[in-house]
Scaffold this motif. Structure first.
Motif, PDB file in Angstrom:
ATOM      1  N   THR A  33     -10.935   8.020   8.176  1.00  0.00           N
ATOM      2  CA  THR A  33     -10.697   7.259   9.421  1.00  0.00           C
ATOM      3  C   THR A  33      -9.661   7.568  10.304  1.00  0.00           C
ATOM      4  O   THR A  33      -9.782   7.558  11.449  1.00  0.00           O
ATOM      5  CB  THR A  33     -10.503   5.781   8.751  1.00  0.00           C
ATOM      6  N   ARG A  43      -8.553   1.123  17.672  1.00  0.00           N
ATOM      7  CA  ARG A  43      -7.295   1.669  16.975  1.00  0.00           C
ATOM      8  C   ARG A  43      -6.489   2.444  18.137  1.00  0.00           C
ATOM      9  O   ARG A  43      -6.797   2.916  18.926  1.00  0.00           O
ATOM     10  CB  ARG A  43      -7.699   2.716  15.832  1.00  0.00           C
ATOM     11  N   CYS A  81     -13.865  -7.837   7.594  1.00  0.00           N
ATOM     12  CA  CYS A  81     -14.016  -6.791   8.557  1.00  0.00           C
ATOM     13  C   CYS A  81     -14.959  -5.670   7.856  1.00  0.00           C
ATOM     14  O   CYS A  81     -14.598  -5.051   6.796  1.00  0.00           O
ATOM     15  CB  CYS A  81     -12.533  -6.082   8.859  1.00  0.00           C
ATOM     16  N   GLN A 103     -11.391 -12.138   9.611  1.00  0.00           N
ATOM     17  CA  GLN A 103     -10.816 -10.950   9.501  1.00  0.00           C
ATOM     18  C   GLN A 103     -10.737 -10.536   7.915  1.00  0.00           C
ATOM     19  O   GLN A 103     -10.654  -9.338   7.787  1.00  0.00           O
ATOM     20  CB  GLN A 103      -9.390 -11.037   9.935  1.00  0.00           C
ATOM     21  N   PRO A 157     -16.546  -1.572   8.532  1.00  0.00           N
ATOM     22  CA  PRO A 157     -16.616  -0.435   9.137  1.00  0.00           C
ATOM     23  C   PRO A 157     -17.652  -0.298  10.108  1.00  0.00           C
ATOM     24  O   PRO A 157     -18.788  -0.669   9.874  1.00  0.00           O
ATOM     25  CB  PRO A 157     -16.564   0.679   7.844  1.00  0.00           C
ATOM     26  N   LEU A 209      -6.252  -2.029  12.404  1.00  0.00           N
ATOM     27  CA  LEU A 209      -7.127  -1.912  13.682  1.00  0.00           C
ATOM     28  C   LEU A 209      -6.860  -3.485  14.231  1.00  0.00           C
ATOM     29  O   LEU A 209      -6.288  -4.317  13.840  1.00  0.00           O
ATOM     30  CB  LEU A 209      -8.418  -2.033  13.515  1.00  0.00           C
ATOM     31  N   CYS A 233     -17.906  -1.530  13.103  1.00  0.00           N
ATOM     32  CA  CYS A 233     -18.256  -2.746  14.152  1.00  0.00           C
ATOM     33  C   CYS A 233     -18.040  -2.499  15.430  1.00  0.00           C
ATOM     34  O   CYS A 233     -17.051  -1.707  15.821  1.00  0.00           O
ATOM     35  CB  CYS A 233     -17.048  -3.784  13.617  1.00  0.00           C
ATOM     36  N   GLY A 293     -12.234   3.823  19.579  1.00  0.00           N
ATOM     37  CA  GLY A 293     -13.023   2.741  18.957  1.00  0.00           C
ATOM     38  C   GLY A 293     -13.849   2.339  20.074  1.00  0.00           C
ATOM     39  O   GLY A 293     -13.888   2.281  21.133  1.00  0.00           O
ATOM     40  N   ASN A 325     -16.627  -3.956  17.550  1.00  0.00           N
ATOM     41  CA  ASN A 325     -15.330  -4.704  18.086  1.00  0.00           C
ATOM     42  C   ASN A 325     -14.048  -3.748  17.883  1.00  0.00           C
ATOM     43  O   ASN A 325     -13.012  -4.410  18.102  1.00  0.00           O
ATOM     44  CB  ASN A 325     -15.284  -6.075  17.634  1.00  0.00           C
ATOM     45  N   THR A 326     -13.943  -2.645  17.126  1.00  0.00           N
ATOM     46  CA  THR A 326     -13.144  -2.080  16.749  1.00  0.00           C
ATOM     47  C   THR A 326     -12.123  -1.332  17.591  1.00  0.00           C
ATOM     48  O   THR A 326     -12.807  -0.578  18.606  1.00  0.00           O
ATOM     49  CB  THR A 326     -13.557  -1.164  15.470  1.00  0.00           C
ATOM     50  N   CYS A 353      -9.055  -6.015  16.440  1.00  0.00           N
ATOM     51  CA  CYS A 353     -10.346  -6.515  16.777  1.00  0.00           C
ATOM     52  C   CYS A 353     -10.660  -7.348  18.165  1.00  0.00           C
ATOM     53  O   CYS A 353     -10.025  -8.145  18.621  1.00  0.00           O
ATOM     54  CB  CYS A 353     -11.088  -7.669  15.627  1.00  0.00           C
TER      55      CYS A 353
END
Length: 362
Positions: A347, A307, A298, A295, A300, A273, A302, A225, A304-305, A275
């Motif tokens: 993803t 994982r 949210c 939240q 896809p 995920l 972004c 991310g 700030n993601t 943030c």
């Protein structure tokens, strides 16, 4: 009864008024996600007739209560103990000590006695099992009556995605909707006490998220991310909360902690995920001055993601569940569900392709 009081924030009279069937199983949403359980109940405070006289029977509450899983389980147990449509805490089915006929719900005094008996039972069981650290200590403020549970909702609801919205709907606290300090003075509806409670619970949740991320990386999980490096730094510098008394001054520290733009971690289990919230990067369109993401919105892509491998596994598990629903759904709906499961797997694949160990990013 304790679970319903502790995990919803309902008033004692509202719990006493719950009936079998008050919390039906929700229908799945269009994308296959499980809907939220809602409790339909009656409320009694400030219920009056046209002449201003109090109506002791109350009235149906326009806004339902959001129920988390332990509450749903508690209601299902009670529904097995009383007939359909009966009060869940019916005196006729729970007042075992008396042989007289009873009508209505158990009274407040009887329920308070039950709480004290429950404490005695827990302590006896914990001692017999050698779990003395799990006993319930004597409360210096007196008996743990039903009214003591009213303000315990923040930890259980505010931490969840859209939890602040649930609080706003259930309690009418507008600051939880606007998610910014701009609404801290909205006339008679101002609730400064709740503001500080939410700040404390949000800060503790963020600390827990950082601790879990640190533990996952230490166990060898990879991370992906655009905000990976910021998340690693946050996980390394955020203190762990391992259980202690939270003093009054902690609320100010919590507010300052949440104001550290870019290094506060918010778990979003619904989006699979974490943030690492930085206001200028957020695609969820937070309000000016907001210190937390929206939240429920949210998006896809972004910046700030974050994982981990755990999130990738959860994505694939959820995709398999949606495929099972798609197999039993009519054509158009099934196609939408399958498209959603394919997006989740894509993803997860993207994570597997780009993820790196924490050491490679520091």
């Amino acid at each position: 009864m304790i679970l319903c009081l502790y995990l919803t924030g309902m008033r004692p009279q509202e719990v006493q008024g719950l009936r079998s069937g008050c919390c039906p199983d929700p229908e799945p949403t269009a994308d296959g996600a499980a809907g939220r359980h809602l409790i339909r109940s009656r409320h009694y405070k400030n219920v009056t007739d046209e002449d201003g006289n109090h109506i002791s029977a109350g009235e149906d509450r326009d806004i339902p209560w959001v129920a988390i899983t332990p509450v749903v389980h508690a209601i299902r147990v009670l529904e097995r103990m009383v007939p359909d449509g009966e009060l869940l805490l019916s005196a006729g089915h729970h007042a075992f000590a008396s042989k007289r006929g009873h009508h209505g719900a158990l009274k407040g005094g009887a329920l308070n006695d039950q709480i004290e008996r429950f404490v005695v039972w827990v302590n006896r069981e914990a001692t017999s099992l050698g779990l003395s650290h799990q006993t319930i200590p004597e409360d210096p403020h007196g008996a743990s009556g039903m009214s003591r549970f009213r303000r315990t909702l923040a930890w259980h609801i505010a931490r969840r995605p859209a939890g602040l919205i649930a609080l706003a709907i259930q309690y009418g606290h507008m600051r939880t909707v606007l998610d910014a300090r701009t609404s801290s003075g909205y006339a008679s509806r101002s609730q400064r006490g709740l503001h500080s409670v939410l700040d404390v619970e949000t800060a503790l949740a963020a600390a827990d998220t950082a601790a879990r991320l640190s533990d996952r990386m230490a166990s060898g999980e990879r991370i992906s991310g655009p905000a990976s490096r910021r998340a690693i730094a946050a996980a390394a510098t955020t203190p762990r909360f391992e259980g202690r008394i939270v003093p009054a001054k902690f609320a100010g520290k919590a507010a300052r902690f949440l104001a550290r733009d870019g290094v506060v971690l918010y778990d979003n289990p619904d989006a699979f995920l974490i943030c690492a919230f930085k206001h200028d990067n957020a695609l969820c369109e937070p309000e000016p001055g907001a210190t937390a993401p929206r939240q429920y919105a949210c998006r896809p892509g972004c910046g700030n993601t974050v994982r981990t491998d755990t999130h990738a596994r959860q994505l694939r598990t959820r995709a398999d569940e949606i495929d099972q629903m798609a197999a039993a759904a009519p054509g158009p709906l099934g196609n939408r569900l399958r498209a959603n499961s394919e997006r989740l797997r894509a993803t997860a694949d993207a994570h597997d392709t780009t993820a790196q160990p924490a050491e490679a990013l520091t």
